[in-house]
Design an enzyme around this catalytic site. Sequence first.
Site: not given
Length: 121
Positions: A6, A62, A74, A77, A89, A107, A115
């Site tokens: 993540r 890319r 893509c 959310e 994210r 993060y 998180r």
Amino acid sequence: MIRGVRGATTVSENKEKEIIDATETLVQEMIEQNDLEATNVASVFISVTDDIDATFPAKALRRFPSWTYVPVMCMKEINVDGGLPRCIRIMMHINTEKKQHEINHVYLKNTQILRPDLSKK
């Protein structure tokens, strides 16, 4: 074994350059912290909040020549009241022998609130 890595970051403005630069920085950090090679990446999902629509953040991948054949998608959310604004994210699916607790989730900026238990101190 396939594991998920993540990552998250934010942008201050909905501008193409900022979105791509922030995504590139996040992906680079995910690569470095997990010793990733493109050949071990099965796929990458990138989600953005509703306030990001100036470009596809996947364009940032890319910029990594060896990542040409990595499938990237893509998506939006879920729009939750009080959610973190202008957030990108990433869920990277990797082939690895690492155990789940050995994966370094990344993060950046103020996304540690997503998180705090997984964010590096």
